[in-house]
Design a protein around this motif. Structure first.
Motif, mmCIF file in Angstrom:
data_model
loop_
_atom_site.group_PDB
_atom_site.id
_atom_site.type_symbol
_atom_site.label_atom_id
_atom_site.label_comp_id
_atom_site.label_asym_id
_atom_site.label_seq_id
_atom_site.Cartn_x
_atom_site.Cartn_y
_atom_site.Cartn_z
ATOM 1 N N GLN A 21 0.834 -1.199 0.000
ATOM 2 C CA GLN A 21 0.000 0.000 0.000
ATOM 3 C C GLN A 21 0.870 1.250 0.000
ATOM 4 N N ARG A 22 1.968 1.172 0.729
ATOM 5 C CA ARG A 22 2.898 2.303 0.780
ATOM 6 C C ARG A 22 3.476 2.603 -0.604
ATOM 7 N N ASP A 25 0.777 4.172 -2.768
ATOM 8 C CA ASP A 25 0.626 5.582 -2.393
ATOM 9 C C ASP A 25 1.753 6.421 -2.994
ATOM 10 N N GLU A 29 1.629 9.540 -5.578
ATOM 11 C CA GLU A 29 2.245 10.816 -5.181
ATOM 12 C C GLU A 29 3.219 11.317 -6.245
#
Length: 150
Positions: A21-22, A25, A29
């Motif tokens: 998930q990081r 993200d 970004e």
């Protein structure tokens, strides 16, 4: 490339990759940065990305591994130079293959054009393998070369 970014090649079938998930993200970004490099990434879920477009110059590269490596660098260091390293290697190879080879006869306009291009090219004093592309000689050096004065 520096002013316009890289041209991308849309994939007929997007490549899906599982990420954390990081990492997903992070990809969202840095979406604009990836686009500038010729990638189009789309988030499919909390831990899934789709690669919809890759840089034309890197079409032979393992794109999913490259995206994973870049995301890992971005998360750990805040930046990544992996894509640039791949591009530099590829551009060097392309330059080498497209170079004017020894014993090829050039016309006077071709010679002049080549010299004008070299004047505006960074590090034009050597090829991408580190070999010199020109040398400066004085009159004494030329005399020795042609055995003058013996």
């Amino acid at each position: 490339m520096a002013s316009e970014g890289l041209r991308g090649q849309p994939l007929l079938v997007p490549e899906s990759i599982a990420v954390s998930q990081r990492e997903a993200d992070c990809a969202e970004e840095h979406e604009t940065w990836f686009q500038r490099l010729g990638f189009e990434l789309q988030r499919f879920g909390p831990e899934s990305l789709a690669i919809r477009q890759i840089p034309v110059l890197l079409k032979q590269a393992e794109s999913s591994q490259l995206v994973r490596d870049v995301l890992a660098d971005l998360l750990e260091y805040g930046s990544s130079d992996r894509i640039q390293a791949h591009l530099n290697e590829l551009l060097g190879t392309m330059a080498c293959h497209g170079a004017i080879r020894a014993n090829r006869r050039l016309t006077l306009p071709e010679m002049n054009g080549l010299l004008r291009d070299m004047e505006h090219t960074e590090r034009s004093g050597q090829c991408n393998h580190g070999r010199p592309t020109w040398t400066q000689m004085g009159m004494d050096d030329l005399d020795k070369l042609f055995l003058r004065g013996r």
